[in-house]
Motif scaffolding. Structure first.
Motif, PDB file in Angstrom:
ATOM      1  N   GLY A 126       0.798  -1.216   0.000  1.00 45.24           N
ATOM      2  CA  GLY A 126       0.000   0.000   0.000  1.00 45.24           C
ATOM      3  C   GLY A 126       0.828   1.261   0.000  1.00 45.24           C
ATOM      4  O   GLY A 126       0.302   2.347   0.197  1.00 45.24           O
ATOM      5  N   ARG A 127       2.121   1.148  -0.227  1.00 37.25           N
ATOM      6  CA  ARG A 127       3.001   2.320  -0.145  1.00 37.25           C
ATOM      7  C   ARG A 127       3.168   2.974  -1.516  1.00 37.25           C
ATOM      8  O   ARG A 127       3.016   2.332  -2.551  1.00 37.25           O
ATOM      9  CB  ARG A 127       4.379   1.906   0.403  1.00 37.25           C
ATOM     10  CG  ARG A 127       4.316   1.478   1.860  1.00 37.25           C
ATOM     11  CD  ARG A 127       5.637   0.887   2.300  1.00 37.25           C
ATOM     12  NE  ARG A 127       5.564   0.507   3.708  1.00 37.25           N
ATOM     13  CZ  ARG A 127       6.136   1.184   4.686  1.00 37.25           C
ATOM     14  NH1 ARG A 127       6.807   2.280   4.420  1.00 37.25           N
ATOM     15  NH2 ARG A 127       6.017   0.781   5.928  1.00 37.25           N
ATOM     16  N   PRO A 128       3.530   4.267  -1.519  1.00 37.45           N
ATOM     17  CA  PRO A 128       3.724   4.994  -2.787  1.00 37.45           C
ATOM     18  C   PRO A 128       5.038   4.637  -3.456  1.00 37.45           C
ATOM     19  O   PRO A 128       5.902   5.485  -3.679  1.00 37.45           O
ATOM     20  CB  PRO A 128       3.705   6.463  -2.326  1.00 37.45           C
ATOM     21  CG  PRO A 128       4.198   6.429  -0.920  1.00 37.45           C
ATOM     22  CD  PRO A 128       3.709   5.146  -0.353  1.00 37.45           C
ATOM     23  N   SER A 129       5.224   3.347  -3.798  1.00 35.62           N
ATOM     24  CA  SER A 129       6.521   2.879  -4.299  1.00 35.62           C
ATOM     25  C   SER A 129       6.804   3.360  -5.714  1.00 35.62           C
ATOM     26  O   SER A 129       7.957   3.388  -6.136  1.00 35.62           O
ATOM     27  CB  SER A 129       6.569   1.348  -4.236  1.00 35.62           C
ATOM     28  OG  SER A 129       5.485   0.798  -4.974  1.00 35.62           O
ATOM     29  N   ARG A 130       5.785   3.734  -6.499  1.00 34.80           N
ATOM     30  CA  ARG A 130       6.032   4.137  -7.876  1.00 34.80           C
ATOM     31  C   ARG A 130       6.471   5.596  -7.988  1.00 34.80           C
ATOM     32  O   ARG A 130       6.844   6.057  -9.047  1.00 34.80           O
ATOM     33  CB  ARG A 130       4.758   3.938  -8.701  1.00 34.80           C
ATOM     34  CG  ARG A 130       4.357   2.470  -8.869  1.00 34.80           C
ATOM     35  CD  ARG A 130       3.095   2.362  -9.692  1.00 34.80           C
ATOM     36  NE  ARG A 130       1.971   3.027  -9.031  1.00 34.80           N
ATOM     37  CZ  ARG A 130       0.857   3.372  -9.650  1.00 34.80           C
ATOM     38  NH1 ARG A 130       0.724   3.164 -10.954  1.00 34.80           N
ATOM     39  NH2 ARG A 130      -0.134   3.933  -8.978  1.00 34.80           N
TER      40      ARG A 130
ATOM     41  N   PHE B 297       4.601   9.993   5.702  1.00 30.80           N
ATOM     42  CA  PHE B 297       4.295   9.924   4.266  1.00 30.80           C
ATOM     43  C   PHE B 297       5.530  10.244   3.424  1.00 30.80           C
ATOM     44  O   PHE B 297       5.850   9.544   2.450  1.00 30.80           O
ATOM     45  CB  PHE B 297       3.168  10.886   3.917  1.00 30.80           C
ATOM     46  CG  PHE B 297       2.763  10.838   2.475  1.00 30.80           C
ATOM     47  CD1 PHE B 297       1.976   9.797   1.992  1.00 30.80           C
ATOM     48  CD2 PHE B 297       3.183  11.817   1.581  1.00 30.80           C
ATOM     49  CE1 PHE B 297       1.620   9.737   0.644  1.00 30.80           C
ATOM     50  CE2 PHE B 297       2.829  11.767   0.239  1.00 30.80           C
ATOM     51  CZ  PHE B 297       2.034  10.718  -0.227  1.00 30.80           C
ATOM     52  N   VAL B 298       6.247  11.275   3.821  1.00 32.66           N
ATOM     53  CA  VAL B 298       7.453  11.644   3.063  1.00 32.66           C
ATOM     54  C   VAL B 298       8.525  10.558   3.215  1.00 32.66           C
ATOM     55  O   VAL B 298       9.238  10.236   2.254  1.00 32.66           O
ATOM     56  CB  VAL B 298       7.986  13.014   3.531  1.00 32.66           C
ATOM     57  CG1 VAL B 298       9.329  13.327   2.866  1.00 32.66           C
ATOM     58  CG2 VAL B 298       6.970  14.105   3.204  1.00 32.66           C
TER      59      VAL B 298
ATOM     60  N   THR C 203       0.669   5.639  16.537  1.00 37.64           N
ATOM     61  CA  THR C 203       0.140   6.971  16.847  1.00 37.64           C
ATOM     62  C   THR C 203      -1.342   7.052  16.511  1.00 37.64           C
ATOM     63  O   THR C 203      -2.151   7.563  17.297  1.00 37.64           O
ATOM     64  CB  THR C 203       0.908   8.050  16.061  1.00 37.64           C
ATOM     65  OG1 THR C 203       2.261   8.079  16.514  1.00 37.64           O
ATOM     66  CG2 THR C 203       0.277   9.428  16.276  1.00 37.64           C
ATOM     67  N   TYR C 204      -1.728   6.525  15.356  1.00 35.31           N
ATOM     68  CA  TYR C 204      -3.123   6.636  14.942  1.00 35.31           C
ATOM     69  C   TYR C 204      -4.016   5.612  15.634  1.00 35.31           C
ATOM     70  O   TYR C 204      -5.203   5.863  15.849  1.00 35.31           O
ATOM     71  CB  TYR C 204      -3.225   6.565  13.414  1.00 35.31           C
ATOM     72  CG  TYR C 204      -2.946   7.937  12.842  1.00 35.31           C
ATOM     73  CD1 TYR C 204      -3.982   8.816  12.608  1.00 35.31           C
ATOM     74  CD2 TYR C 204      -1.642   8.366  12.641  1.00 35.31           C
ATOM     75  CE1 TYR C 204      -3.729  10.103  12.151  1.00 35.31           C
ATOM     76  CE2 TYR C 204      -1.375   9.644  12.189  1.00 35.31           C
ATOM     77  CZ  TYR C 204      -2.426  10.515  11.945  1.00 35.31           C
ATOM     78  OH  TYR C 204      -2.182  11.795  11.509  1.00 35.31           O
TER      79      TYR C 204
ATOM     80  N   TYR D 184      -3.128   6.792   1.598  1.00 36.98           N
ATOM     81  CA  TYR D 184      -2.482   6.909   2.901  1.00 36.98           C
ATOM     82  C   TYR D 184      -3.477   7.367   3.972  1.00 36.98           C
ATOM     83  O   TYR D 184      -3.498   6.835   5.096  1.00 36.98           O
ATOM     84  CB  TYR D 184      -1.312   7.884   2.808  1.00 36.98           C
ATOM     85  CG  TYR D 184      -0.569   8.079   4.101  1.00 36.98           C
ATOM     86  CD1 TYR D 184       0.149   7.032   4.686  1.00 36.98           C
ATOM     87  CD2 TYR D 184      -0.580   9.310   4.753  1.00 36.98           C
ATOM     88  CE1 TYR D 184       0.823   7.211   5.872  1.00 36.98           C
ATOM     89  CE2 TYR D 184       0.100   9.499   5.940  1.00 36.98           C
ATOM     90  CZ  TYR D 184       0.800   8.447   6.499  1.00 36.98           C
ATOM     91  OH  TYR D 184       1.476   8.615   7.682  1.00 36.98           O
ATOM     92  N   ILE D 185      -4.331   8.322   3.622  1.00 40.69           N
ATOM     93  CA  ILE D 185      -5.339   8.793   4.580  1.00 40.69           C
ATOM     94  C   ILE D 185      -6.311   7.672   4.917  1.00 40.69           C
ATOM     95  O   ILE D 185      -6.727   7.509   6.070  1.00 40.69           O
ATOM     96  CB  ILE D 185      -6.081  10.017   4.012  1.00 40.69           C
ATOM     97  CG1 ILE D 185      -5.143  11.226   3.956  1.00 40.69           C
ATOM     98  CG2 ILE D 185      -7.304  10.345   4.852  1.00 40.69           C
ATOM     99  CD1 ILE D 185      -4.598  11.654   5.310  1.00 40.69           C
ATOM    100  N   ASP D 186      -6.663   6.861   3.913  1.00 38.50           N
ATOM    101  CA  ASP D 186      -7.539   5.713   4.192  1.00 38.50           C
ATOM    102  C   ASP D 186      -6.873   4.756   5.174  1.00 38.50           C
ATOM    103  O   ASP D 186      -7.530   4.171   6.048  1.00 38.50           O
ATOM    104  CB  ASP D 186      -7.872   4.980   2.888  1.00 38.50           C
ATOM    105  CG  ASP D 186      -8.860   5.755   2.021  1.00 38.50           C
ATOM    106  OD1 ASP D 186      -9.520   6.670   2.559  1.00 38.50           O
ATOM    107  OD2 ASP D 186      -8.949   5.456   0.813  1.00 38.50           O
ATOM    108  N   GLU D 187      -5.575   4.583   5.037  1.00 28.32           N
ATOM    109  CA  GLU D 187      -4.837   3.703   5.946  1.00 28.32           C
ATOM    110  C   GLU D 187      -4.850   4.254   7.367  1.00 28.32           C
ATOM    111  O   GLU D 187      -5.050   3.505   8.330  1.00 28.32           O
ATOM    112  CB  GLU D 187      -3.395   3.548   5.459  1.00 28.32           C
ATOM    113  CG  GLU D 187      -2.549   2.640   6.339  1.00 28.32           C
ATOM    114  CD  GLU D 187      -1.099   2.602   5.889  1.00 28.32           C
ATOM    115  OE1 GLU D 187      -0.233   2.349   6.750  1.00 28.32           O
ATOM    116  OE2 GLU D 187      -0.837   2.829   4.689  1.00 28.32           O
TER     117      GLU D 187
END
Length: 430
Positions: free
Chosen positions: A12-16, A70-71, A87-88, A144-147
């Motif tokens: 689910g990560r922004p790997s691209r 995220f960064v 944290t969440y 990411y926000i959905d996660e």
């Protein structure tokens, strides 16, 4: 197992996304975090409270860690992020412990992603990001926000009080407020609720809609904080330490402590506490962080049935209506001082700041109307109760900042010289 977890997280990560994006995004994070916090506080009342409140502190931590995480994922999609996930989950648990739904936190997440996307739309073209990269960044941000929302829900479900236990405590509260419940039924309900049934208890109330912090509620306190009239039931008499604890539960700092009663009388304690709260709201009792019914028993009794006081006033003082309002007020003021002090004309004159002859003159007028009532013990007691209740109600109706005392001109008034014999009653002698 560890490898499977790593693979699932990475999916689910922004790997691209180009990793160079992290270098472009990091300088924006401090100002972006401040902008998100300002927008959330402006839009959601719960977060608009004092800057050092628990809500705002949780907001700051959540925003900072979400942006950083995220960064970091853009820079290294395979880097573990378990501490940010926790944290969440913790934020979700916080909402559950406060007795709220997740609506507020989810609204804050939506606002945060909207503000972040506005910043991306502003900075992206300036940094010459292609439409394809912008589209990928948008997908990654919303995923990411959905996660984060899913993590908060997970923590919320973990911390939510056990439904069956809460149902038993609510049922126990209902039984405590009924008068037709046997001690055996009450004891069984207390056992099911996991509550040690005390010999005595005290009801505590707060204003409608009062803010509360359920997480700091003592385990031995029963509470209904979500109804239109919030209240708690405390075992025994609240100690100073317990009072401080209750002020942490109800941080708006206005609560009323009822009388400590046998456990079968909790409904009475609650009724008296709510009556006292009404007197605080109307200005009869002083507005303080804690109002203790123990200190206002006479006031509570006198004003417990105002319609009945009006009936007593009509029966015992109705004859005074023949005077003008100003005369009537002065006569009743003098009568009240006589009933309370039972002193001489000189004593009452000093109490009221008038001449003794004025006292005698007024009391002759009062005697002319009330007659034998002033020598009848029961009638005299009723008149004093009516006058005390009337003075309490006048206190509530008095404009803020005005004094209960009479003005200087009234204090200096003198009655006409009266050559008739002074009343030979002992209480009016010089």
């Amino acid at each position: 197992m560890a490898q499977q977890t790593l693979t699932r997280e990475a999916a689910g990560r922004p790997s691209r996304l180009p990793r160079r994006l992290a270098l472009l995004m990091r300088p924006e994070l401090p100002s972006l975090a401040a902008e998100i916090i300002d927008e959330v506080r402006r839009s959601i009342p719960e977060y608009g409270r004092p800057l050092k409140g628990p809500y705002v502190e949780a907001l700051r931590i959540g925003v900072d860690r979400a942006l950083t995480d995220f960064v970091d994922r853009v820079a290294n999609p395979l880097e573990p992020s378990a501490r940010h996930q926790e944290t969440y989950r913790r934020l979700g648990r916080f909402e559950a412990q406060e007795g709220r739904t997740l609506d507020t936190l989810q609204a804050a997440l939506r606002i945060g992603v909207q503000v972040a996307w506005r910043r991306i739309m502003k900075v992206g073209p300036r940094r010459r990001l292609s439409p394809e990269v912008m589209a990928q960044l948008a997908d990654a941000l919303f995923a990411y926000i959905d996660e984060l929302a899913a993590l908060a829900l997970e923590g919320y479900l973990d911390a939510r009080p056990d439904g069956e236990a809460e149902a038993h405590r609510r049922r126990l509260l209902e039984l405590l407020l009924r008068r037709d419940v046997s001690s055996r039924v009450l004891a069984e309900a207390a056992e099911r609720a996991g509550w040690t049934l005390p010999d005595e208890a005290t009801a505590v109330v707060a204003p409608p809609g009062a803010r509360y912090v359920r997480a700091v509620l003592d385990k031995d306190v029963l509470a209904d904080l979500t109804g239109t009239q919030p209240f708690l039931v405390v075992p025994g008499r609240p100690t100073p330490e317990r009072r401080r604890s209750l002020l942490r539960v109800l941080p708006d700092r206005q609560l009323v402590i009822g009388l400590t009663v046998p456990i079968a009388g909790v409904a009475d304690s609650l009724r008296w506490a709510r009556c006292a709260l009404g007197l605080v709201e109307t200005g009869v009792l002083e507005d303080a962080p804690v109002t203790d019914c123990e200190e206002h028993l006479l006031t509570l009794w006198l004003l417990s049935d105002q319609a009945l006081i009006d009936q007593l006033a009509h029966r015992h003082l109705g004859g005074m209506d023949g005077f003008s309002p100003r005369q009537r007020d002065r006569l009743l003021e003098t009568l009240h001082a006589w009933l309370v002090t039972r002193g001489t004309a000189n004593d009452i004159a000093r109490e009221l700041g008038i001449h003794p002859q004025t006292v005698r003159y007024r009391m002759r007028q009062v005697e002319g109307v009330l007659g034998d009532r002033l020598t009848d013990r029961e009638a005299r007691f009723a008149i004093e109760a009516v006058l005390r209740a009337t003075r309490l109600r006048e206190r509530a109706a008095r404009p803020p900042g005005t004094s209960a005392g009479r003005d200087g001109a009234a204090a200096r008034e003198r009655a006409p010289i009266d050559n008739r014999p002074i009343s030979d009653r002992r209480d009016m002698s010089t």
